[in-house]
Design a protein around this motif. Structure first.
Motif, PDB file in Angstrom:
ATOM      1  N   GLN A 100      11.145   3.659   7.046  1.00  0.00           N
ATOM      2  CA  GLN A 100      10.021   3.699   6.093  1.00  0.00           C
ATOM      3  C   GLN A 100      10.310   4.653   4.941  1.00  0.00           C
ATOM      4  N   GLN A 101      10.884   5.797   5.252  1.00  0.00           N
ATOM      5  CA  GLN A 101      11.145   6.789   4.202  1.00  0.00           C
ATOM      6  C   GLN A 101      12.232   6.327   3.236  1.00  0.00           C
ATOM      7  N   LYS A 102      13.069   5.402   3.684  1.00  0.00           N
ATOM      8  CA  LYS A 102      14.101   4.870   2.814  1.00  0.00           C
ATOM      9  C   LYS A 102      13.518   4.076   1.647  1.00  0.00           C
ATOM     10  N   ILE A 103      12.323   3.519   1.824  1.00  0.00           N
ATOM     11  CA  ILE A 103      11.715   2.742   0.726  1.00  0.00           C
ATOM     12  C   ILE A 103      10.512   3.448   0.098  1.00  0.00           C
ATOM     13  N   GLY A 104       9.991   4.465   0.758  1.00  0.00           N
ATOM     14  CA  GLY A 104       8.877   5.210   0.183  1.00  0.00           C
ATOM     15  C   GLY A 104       7.519   4.558   0.411  1.00  0.00           C
ATOM     16  N   LEU A 105       6.481   5.346   0.154  1.00  0.00           N
ATOM     17  CA  LEU A 105       5.116   4.910   0.439  1.00  0.00           C
ATOM     18  C   LEU A 105       4.713   3.671  -0.344  1.00  0.00           C
ATOM     19  N   GLU A 106       4.957   3.642  -1.652  1.00  0.00           N
ATOM     20  CA  GLU A 106       4.444   2.560  -2.502  1.00  0.00           C
ATOM     21  C   GLU A 106       5.006   1.203  -2.070  1.00  0.00           C
ATOM     22  N   LYS A 107       6.322   1.125  -1.894  1.00  0.00           N
ATOM     23  CA  LYS A 107       6.923  -0.151  -1.489  1.00  0.00           C
ATOM     24  C   LYS A 107       6.479  -0.544  -0.080  1.00  0.00           C
ATOM     25  N   GLY A 149       3.007   1.977  13.958  1.00  0.00           N
ATOM     26  CA  GLY A 149       1.762   1.356  14.394  1.00  0.00           C
ATOM     27  C   GLY A 149       0.644   2.271  14.799  1.00  0.00           C
ATOM     28  N   GLN A 150       0.633   3.515  14.297  1.00  0.00           N
ATOM     29  CA  GLN A 150      -0.497   4.405  14.529  1.00  0.00           C
ATOM     30  C   GLN A 150      -1.140   4.778  13.196  1.00  0.00           C
ATOM     31  N   GLY A 151      -2.460   5.031  13.244  1.00  0.00           N
ATOM     32  CA  GLY A 151      -3.170   5.437  12.032  1.00  0.00           C
ATOM     33  C   GLY A 151      -3.630   4.282  11.175  1.00  0.00           C
ATOM     34  N   ILE A 152      -3.287   3.064  11.549  1.00  0.00           N
ATOM     35  CA  ILE A 152      -3.802   1.864  10.898  1.00  0.00           C
ATOM     36  C   ILE A 152      -4.260   0.921  12.008  1.00  0.00           C
ATOM     37  N   THR A 153      -5.121  -0.032  11.659  1.00  0.00           N
ATOM     38  CA  THR A 153      -5.559  -1.004  12.666  1.00  0.00           C
ATOM     39  C   THR A 153      -5.358  -2.423  12.142  1.00  0.00           C
ATOM     40  N   ALA A 154      -5.190  -3.335  13.087  1.00  0.00           N
ATOM     41  CA  ALA A 154      -5.002  -4.750  12.761  1.00  0.00           C
ATOM     42  C   ALA A 154      -5.579  -5.582  13.894  1.00  0.00           C
ATOM     43  N   THR A 155      -5.934  -6.808  13.585  1.00  0.00           N
ATOM     44  CA  THR A 155      -6.395  -7.720  14.631  1.00  0.00           C
ATOM     45  C   THR A 155      -5.203  -8.454  15.233  1.00  0.00           C
ATOM     46  N   PRO A 156      -5.357  -8.964  16.454  1.00  0.00           N
ATOM     47  CA  PRO A 156      -4.286  -9.793  17.019  1.00  0.00           C
ATOM     48  C   PRO A 156      -3.898 -10.953  16.104  1.00  0.00           C
ATOM     49  N   LEU A 157      -4.873 -11.570  15.438  1.00  0.00           N
ATOM     50  CA  LEU A 157      -4.556 -12.697  14.559  1.00  0.00           C
ATOM     51  C   LEU A 157      -3.721 -12.264  13.362  1.00  0.00           C
ATOM     52  N   GLN A 158      -4.029 -11.116  12.774  1.00  0.00           N
ATOM     53  CA  GLN A 158      -3.219 -10.613  11.658  1.00  0.00           C
ATOM     54  C   GLN A 158      -1.778 -10.371  12.100  1.00  0.00           C
ATOM     55  N   LEU A 159      -1.618  -9.808  13.282  1.00  0.00           N
ATOM     56  CA  LEU A 159      -0.276  -9.482  13.771  1.00  0.00           C
ATOM     57  C   LEU A 159       0.549 -10.740  14.045  1.00  0.00           C
ATOM     58  N   VAL A 160      -0.046 -11.718  14.724  1.00  0.00           N
ATOM     59  CA  VAL A 160       0.722 -12.924  15.036  1.00  0.00           C
ATOM     60  C   VAL A 160       1.012 -13.720  13.760  1.00  0.00           C
ATOM     61  N   THR A 161       0.131 -13.641  12.768  1.00  0.00           N
ATOM     62  CA  THR A 161       0.380 -14.307  11.488  1.00  0.00           C
ATOM     63  C   THR A 161       1.553 -13.662  10.760  1.00  0.00           C
ATOM     64  N   ALA A 162       1.654 -12.334  10.833  1.00  0.00           N
ATOM     65  CA  ALA A 162       2.773 -11.624  10.212  1.00  0.00           C
ATOM     66  C   ALA A 162       4.097 -12.009  10.870  1.00  0.00           C
ATOM     67  N   LEU A 177      -2.994   4.417   4.191  1.00  0.00           N
ATOM     68  CA  LEU A 177      -1.826   4.243   3.324  1.00  0.00           C
ATOM     69  C   LEU A 177      -2.153   4.490   1.851  1.00  0.00           C
ATOM     70  N   TYR A 178      -3.421   4.704   1.550  1.00  0.00           N
ATOM     71  CA  TYR A 178      -3.811   4.997   0.165  1.00  0.00           C
ATOM     72  C   TYR A 178      -4.099   6.481  -0.049  1.00  0.00           C
ATOM     73  N   LYS A 179      -3.846   7.284   0.982  1.00  0.00           N
ATOM     74  CA  LYS A 179      -4.167   8.712   0.895  1.00  0.00           C
ATOM     75  C   LYS A 179      -3.001   9.575   0.425  1.00  0.00           C
ATOM     76  N   GLY A 180      -1.831   8.958   0.256  1.00  0.00           N
ATOM     77  CA  GLY A 180      -0.669   9.722  -0.201  1.00  0.00           C
ATOM     78  C   GLY A 180      -0.061  10.549   0.912  1.00  0.00           C
ATOM     79  N   GLY A 181       0.943  11.323   0.548  1.00  0.00           N
ATOM     80  CA  GLY A 181       1.619  12.174   1.521  1.00  0.00           C
ATOM     81  C   GLY A 181       2.661  11.422   2.329  1.00  0.00           C
ATOM     82  N   GLU A 182       3.260  12.124   3.266  1.00  0.00           N
ATOM     83  CA  GLU A 182       4.321  11.537   4.092  1.00  0.00           C
ATOM     84  C   GLU A 182       3.856  11.156   5.489  1.00  0.00           C
ATOM     85  N   LEU A 183       2.811  11.813   5.978  1.00  0.00           N
ATOM     86  CA  LEU A 183       2.433  11.625   7.374  1.00  0.00           C
ATOM     87  C   LEU A 183       1.899  10.231   7.667  1.00  0.00           C
TER      88      LEU A 183
END
Length: 556
Positions: free
Chosen positions: A348-355, A398-411, A384-390
């Motif tokens: 993740q750090q190789k591409i940075g927050l914005e990408k 997969g921590q600090g964000i949430t998703a539904t099972p349908l979103q995950l299987v669609t991805a 992911l809109y709060k900035g920073g590295e953490l």
């Protein structure tokens, strides 16, 4: 008679017959007119299987009539009471007391009489017994897909769709009622020879779903067994065609029988967790992180880093599962095989927050998929809109964000489908008045390149063959996938409960021409901790069934 009185009578007649003619005419017509709503027949719902050309009914209309008795027309009250008691299970004395009063024109005897019982009574041609059709809906497959289907219940005097397909497609299924306006006699009964105005009802549309009967049945069977064997709280399974977005199965446990929805004590059972309950997904999110980093050209499968076992960001230390330290020269393929948190952060750090955030958004997280089911959750990626590295670092695994099972299987379906993301859909065909309209699959975007998708798919095959996903494998096939064991946040304070977790496995196969993409999620197992022992074996069993069912040739 005085001239004044005669003048008063003449004036009154003039007022009634000339001045107020239209008003009194309308009142008179109203007394001699009846208007009745003609009920539209509600549409039915069907599913298919891979081999049958005819669909299977999962919601069908049945006639459960109301029975009335005209006491004055009954010839033998005791005999009629015996027949009703035998066929309807009513008390004979109660029946007699209802129909003994000869002053009543009609008496309602029973509502929602089973169709078979009503047909037997009709054959007897009983004098004074009348049947009024009442169309209800039943679910011949009982609990199969219940949270997808929903049910119909009264809202005041109207029966309307609640939850699932029944709610989302209420307008289409309900149809449009008609109207019958006619002339009534002095006791407000219809005069068949009088003038009438008829507007026919338009029956509701029938829906044929994308759900495959055999795959849905197998998914529910395996899920029920997995939840029970691990003493888990609940679980979900979604199976999708990655090339179209068609949902082939959507199962949840616990579930309910919509034939008896009114007996359900906990109405939360009516919800569909597969689309309504977002959660922190854990390490299954690492596939999305690697898709982003690979597509951006920041890493390759053989890119290495030195794993210190932990990373400290903004005074918060992230550690690998079980405190493991994998040492120097760890490849990105090994990061996925062993589900290394620090390796996901490195990528993740190789591409940075914005990408990173842009890729997460493009994969569909943080917004609804648009599936034709009610109450879909968007999940939450606001960190992911709060900035920073953490926050981007924790989101990478997969921590600090949430998703539904349908979103995950669609991805994951986009990864399986060469980077093309399709909108998931669950209605295959709408049939109205004999005319069919099929749903066209819709590509939303191309989130990663074909080359990236192929590279990542090969890395996910390694997870199943060499890593934590071995128990999800099917002998003879190259299956791609990823485990995820996510701790559950405390409800009343910061941090995660070490004694509660959710195990997820998401994968697809065969990797060179995927026939399916599937998510299996097991909530709060009590006997084992990691998804490789809960969700992965259930995935493998269902995957083997699907491959055999579709008669997919083996890879090896």
């Amino acid at each position: 008679m005085s001239i004044a009185f005669v003048g008063l009578v003449v004036f009154r007649l003039f007022f009634l017959q000339i001045v107020s003619y239209e008003r009194y005419k309308a009142l008179a017509e109203n007394q001699h007119q009846l208007e009745k709503e003609l009920t539209a027949e509600r549409g039915e719902i069907f599913i298919r299987d891979h081999f049958s050309t005819s669909p299977y009914s999962v919601v069908r209309n049945v006639n459960r009539p109301t029975i009335y008795v005209a006491p004055q027309q009954v010839k033998d009250l005791p005999e009629l009471s015996k027949i009703f008691a035998k066929n309807l299970g009513l008390d004979q004395k109660e029946i007699l007391s209802k129909i003994a009063d000869q002053s009543k024109k009609y008496v309602m005897m029973a509502k929602e009489v089973p169709e078979a019982a009503a047909e037997e009574l009709q054959k007897l041609n009983l004098p004074g017994v009348f049947f009024e059709d009442q169309i209800h809906q039943e679910y011949p497959e009982k609990q199969l897909g219940s949270q997808v289907l929903g049910f119909v219940a009264y809202d005041g005097n109207l029966r309307v769709g609640r939850y699932g397909i029944q709610h989302f497609f209420e307008k289409e299924l309900a149809g449009i009622p008609g109207r019958l306006k006619g002339v009534a006699d002095s006791v407000r009964s219809w005069i068949s020879s009088g003038d009438s105005d008829v507007v026919l009802a338009k029956n509701g549309a029938d829906l044929i779903l994308t759900i495959d009967r055999a795959i849905q049945f197998k998914a529910e069977e395996v899920l029920d067994r997995a939840v029970a064997s691990h003493g888990a709280k609940s679980g979900s399974v979604i199976v999708m065609n990655p090339k179209t977005g068609a949902v082939l199965a959507m199962a949840n446990f616990p579930t309910f029988d919509p034939n008896n929805f009114n007996k359900v004590e906990d109405t939360a059972l009516f919800n569909n967790p597969a689309i309504q309950t977002p959660y922190e997904p854990g390490s299954v999110m690492k596939a999305v992180t690697f898709a982003a980093a690979l597509d951006a050209g920041a890493i390759a499968p053989d890119t290495t880093y030195d794993d210190p076992g932990s990373v400290t960001l903004e005074n918060f230390t992230v550690r690998n599962a079980e405190g493991k330290n994998y040492g120097q020269g760890v490849t990105m393929t090994s990061v996925l095989d062993n589900s290394i948190n620090t390796g996901a952060i490195f990528a993740q750090q190789k591409i940075g927050l914005e990408k990173f955030r842009k890729y997460v958004e493009n994969f569909g997280f943080g917004k609804s998929t648009g599936i034709s089911l009610p109450f879909e959750s968007k999940g939450n990626i606001s960190n992911l809109y709060k900035g920073g590295e953490l926050y981007p670092a924790t989101a990478s695994y997969g921590q600090g964000i949430t998703a539904t099972p349908l979103q995950l299987v669609t991805a994951y379906a986009a990864i399986a489908n060469g980077g093309k993301l399709y909108q998931p859909y669950i209605v295959e065909e709408t049939v109205r008045e004999g005319k069919s309209q099929k749903t066209e699959s819709r590509q939303v975007s191309e989130v990663i390149s074909q080359n990236t998708a192929s590279t990542l798919s090969a890395m996910l095959v390694s997870v199943v063959q060499n890593g934590h996903g071995k128990r999800a494998g099917v002998p003879g096939y190259f299956i791609a996938g990823k485990t995820g064991t996510a701790q559950i946040p405390y409800a009343d304070r910061a941090g995660y409960d070490p004694d509660r977790n959710i195990g997820t496995f998401i994968g697809f196969g065969p990797v060179d021409n995927p026939a399916f993409v599937m998510l299996v999620k097991i909530d709060e197992p009590q006997d084992v901790k990691f998804a490789e022992s809960t969700a992965a074996p259930a995935f493998g069993e269902i995957a083997q069934f699907i491959l055999n069912y579709y008669q997919v040739p083996k890879n090896q």
